[in-house]
Design a protein around this motif. Structure first.
Motif, mmCIF file in Angstrom:
data_model
loop_
_atom_site.group_PDB
_atom_site.id
_atom_site.type_symbol
_atom_site.label_atom_id
_atom_site.label_comp_id
_atom_site.label_asym_id
_atom_site.label_seq_id
_atom_site.Cartn_x
_atom_site.Cartn_y
_atom_site.Cartn_z
ATOM 1 N N PRO A 1 -7.263 26.997 37.318
ATOM 2 C CA PRO A 1 -7.218 25.560 37.021
ATOM 3 C C PRO A 1 -7.668 25.227 35.596
ATOM 4 O O PRO A 1 -7.071 24.375 34.932
ATOM 5 N N GLY A 2 -8.698 25.922 35.126
ATOM 6 C CA GLY A 2 -9.150 25.711 33.756
ATOM 7 C C GLY A 2 -8.119 26.157 32.744
ATOM 8 O O GLY A 2 -7.952 25.527 31.680
ATOM 9 N N GLU A 3 -7.397 27.228 33.055
ATOM 10 C CA GLU A 3 -6.353 27.703 32.138
ATOM 11 C C GLU A 3 -5.185 26.715 32.059
ATOM 12 O O GLU A 3 -4.570 26.560 30.997
ATOM 13 N N ILE A 4 -4.869 26.053 33.169
ATOM 14 C CA ILE A 4 -3.813 25.040 33.135
ATOM 15 C C ILE A 4 -4.206 23.909 32.183
ATOM 16 O O ILE A 4 -3.384 23.428 31.388
ATOM 17 N N GLU A 5 -5.461 23.495 32.240
ATOM 18 C CA GLU A 5 -5.928 22.445 31.321
ATOM 19 C C GLU A 5 -5.817 22.902 29.866
ATOM 20 O O GLU A 5 -5.403 22.135 28.991
ATOM 21 N N LYS A 6 -6.176 24.154 29.616
ATOM 22 C CA LYS A 6 -6.074 24.675 28.250
ATOM 23 C C LYS A 6 -4.626 24.744 27.788
ATOM 24 O O LYS A 6 -4.313 24.510 26.612
ATOM 25 N N ARG A 7 -3.707 25.063 28.706
ATOM 26 C CA ARG A 7 -2.297 25.094 28.351
ATOM 27 C C ARG A 7 -1.807 23.699 27.941
ATOM 28 O O ARG A 7 -0.973 23.562 27.035
ATOM 29 N N GLN A 8 -2.323 22.664 28.605
ATOM 30 C CA GLN A 8 -1.946 21.295 28.224
ATOM 31 C C GLN A 8 -2.418 20.981 26.811
ATOM 32 O O GLN A 8 -1.710 20.336 26.029
ATOM 33 N N GLU A 9 -3.623 21.436 26.481
ATOM 34 C CA GLU A 9 -4.163 21.200 25.144
ATOM 35 C C GLU A 9 -3.320 21.918 24.089
ATOM 36 O O GLU A 9 -3.023 21.356 23.019
ATOM 37 N N VAL A 10 -2.944 23.157 24.375
ATOM 38 C CA VAL A 10 -2.128 23.926 23.428
ATOM 39 C C VAL A 10 -0.773 23.256 23.236
ATOM 40 O O VAL A 10 -0.278 23.108 22.113
ATOM 41 N N ALA A 11 -0.152 22.826 24.347
ATOM 42 C CA ALA A 11 1.163 22.182 24.264
ATOM 43 C C ALA A 11 1.084 20.868 23.492
ATOM 44 O O ALA A 11 1.965 20.563 22.673
ATOM 45 N N ALA A 12 0.040 20.076 23.736
ATOM 46 C CA ALA A 12 -0.121 18.802 23.032
ATOM 47 C C ALA A 12 -0.314 19.036 21.537
ATOM 48 O O ALA A 12 0.223 18.293 20.697
ATOM 49 N N PHE B 1 14.375 29.021 21.338
ATOM 50 C CA PHE B 1 13.494 30.177 21.180
ATOM 51 C C PHE B 1 12.064 29.758 21.521
ATOM 52 O O PHE B 1 11.715 28.571 21.479
ATOM 53 N N ALA B 2 11.257 30.752 21.877
ATOM 54 C CA ALA B 2 9.907 30.491 22.365
ATOM 55 C C ALA B 2 8.861 30.920 21.351
ATOM 56 O O ALA B 2 8.982 31.968 20.705
ATOM 57 N N LEU B 3 7.830 30.096 21.237
ATOM 58 C CA LEU B 3 6.681 30.389 20.388
ATOM 59 C C LEU B 3 5.540 30.949 21.233
ATOM 60 O O LEU B 3 5.545 30.806 22.461
ATOM 61 N N PRO B 4 4.547 31.584 20.617
ATOM 62 C CA PRO B 4 3.395 32.052 21.390
ATOM 63 C C PRO B 4 2.796 30.923 22.228
ATOM 64 O O PRO B 4 2.657 29.790 21.754
ATOM 65 N N MET B 5 2.462 31.230 23.494
ATOM 66 C CA MET B 5 1.873 30.224 24.376
ATOM 67 C C MET B 5 0.963 30.918 25.382
ATOM 68 O O MET B 5 1.402 31.803 26.121
ATOM 69 N N HIS B 6 -0.298 30.543 25.371
ATOM 70 C CA HIS B 6 -1.268 31.015 26.351
ATOM 71 C C HIS B 6 -2.519 30.153 26.223
ATOM 72 O O HIS B 6 -2.682 29.424 25.233
ATOM 73 N N PRO B 7 -3.405 30.199 27.197
ATOM 74 C CA PRO B 7 -4.575 29.307 27.171
ATOM 75 C C PRO B 7 -5.552 29.566 26.030
ATOM 76 O O PRO B 7 -6.389 28.716 25.732
ATOM 77 N N TYR B 8 -5.461 30.729 25.402
ATOM 78 C CA TYR B 8 -6.459 31.125 24.409
ATOM 79 C C TYR B 8 -5.922 31.033 22.978
ATOM 80 O O TYR B 8 -6.523 31.563 22.047
#
Length: 377
Positions: A257-268, A355-362
């Motif tokens: 669940p915490g990683e999902i929140e971090k993914r939202q921050e990265v996407a934003a 095409f895809a860019l790097p994406m992960h919670p960290y």
């Protein structure tokens, strides 16, 4: 510069002790197949998604295959799905002797287009006397939920089942509801690169009826009876998840669940930074939905622009990838379906530019700024 496309090493460092303890637990009890971790994982993920039953299995592909088998899909059946996805979605349909009928995608979400789905269902019923319309497999591409308010009633009012292919979207929500609680069944994958991934292959099917639950449990292990494993009620598969993978997933699920929140921050942050880049279109999520951002995919102006931009990224040692370069209707494996270039223009256009860019919670703000600096040229 070294920016990982998906950073499993940093994730591992967060939960190293728990993963080792869980694996040690499996080594101690020795139940390597269908050990207690399996039941624990199924119970936790069923509760998390709000679904009555979760049945673990050996891969996301087997999850889809088991679901179709439980619904009795076979020769003469038409299953509607998207050509803009990984081959597994349509492959399992063909493996059962049924026919994938492709439906073009929405140009914004890249998910199945409900209007084209309506047209394709009508076309099969009016013009394909050799086929019976049976079901829809809607794919939540890149972790983005499909338009279920339109797709689900369209399927059910047409007498079709709906399977949610949540291979990339476990943890995503559609108007406050888990995507795995939608449709007649939902399937996900725990391949290592997924938002919730194990350290090998794994998958899961979610269902709300006891009848489907019993069928899935039977199909998972050679069609065995629920009372005696040597009494086989039907033909099935060897599709069990092993206890080690369940042990890994139990450790990872604690921080999910915490990683999902971090993914939202990265996407934003990506969306804000990319607003300053000409020629690239970032992804968007309809209001009320939550994507788990399995991939962060952008559109270039055209194929040549994509080649140029990805080349600059490679020169800067920044990884990128194309999902998916050739739609399924153009794949050799489906040549017998008779499709050709031009049949699905939105899918073909997306395949030529995405095409895809790097994406992960960290992924750090500094790394994202460095990526976007290269994109600016």
């Amino acid at each position: 510069m070294s920016i990982p496309f998906i950073d499993l090493k940093t994730q591992y460092r967060q939960i190293e002790s728990q993963i080792k303890a869980n694996i040690e637990g499996v080594l101690e009890h020795g139940a390597y197949v269908m050990g207690p971790e399996i039941r624990e994982l199924e119970a936790k993920l069923a509760d998390y998604t709000g679904v009555s039953h979760a049945v673990s299995c050996s891969s996301g592909t087997d999850a889809l295959l088991m679901s179709l088998m439980a619904l009795g899909v076979g020769p003469g059946d038409a299953i509607f799905t998207t050509p803009f996805t990984f081959i597994a979605t349509a492959e399992v349909v063909a493996l059962l002797g049924a026919t994938p009928v492709f439906v073009d995608i929405d140009p914004v979400t890249f998910n199945i287009d409900p209007d084209d789905l309506r047209r394709k269902i009508r076309d099969v019923r009016d013009n394909r006397k050799d086929l019976k319309a049976r079901g829809v497999i809607a794919v939540d591409i890149f972790g983005q939920p499909a338009d279920y308010d339109a797709i689900e009633p369209l399927a059910h009012n047409s007498g079709l089942f709906l399977i949610v292919d949540a291979a990339q979207s476990f943890g995503a929500t559609y108007k406050g509801k888990s995507v795995c609680a939608l449709g007649d069944m939902a399937c996900t994958s725990f391949f290592p690169a997924k938002p919730l991934g194990c350290y090998g292959d794994g998958g899961m099917v979610f269902a709300n009826t006891e009848e489907l639950h019993q069928l899935l449990v039977s199909i998972r292990v050679h069609g065995m009876s629920v009372t005696d494993k040597y009494d086989n009620d039907r033909l099935g598969l060897t599709a069990r998840m092993d206890s080690m993978q369940a042990a890994v997933l139990l450790a990872k699920f604690e921080i999910f669940p915490g990683e999902i929140e971090k993914r939202q921050e990265v996407a934003a942050r990506y969306a804000e930074l990319l607003s300053e880049v000409d020629g690239l279109t970032p992804p968007s999520v309809p209001e009320g939905n939550v994507s788990v951002w399995a991939q962060y995919c952008v559109l270039a102006r055209d194929a040549e622009h994509r080649t140029e931009v990805m080349g600059r990224l490679a020169e800067a040692s920044i990884p990128s990838a194309i999902y998916y370069p050739k739609p399924l209707h153009l794949q050799k494996a489906f040549a017998d379906l008779g499709y050709s270039m031009g049949d699905f223009p939105v899918s073909e256009d997306a395949a030529s530019r995405i095409f895809a860019l790097p994406m992960h919670p960290y992924l750090t703000a500094e790394d994202q700024e460095a990526i976007v600096k290269v994109l600016k040229g």
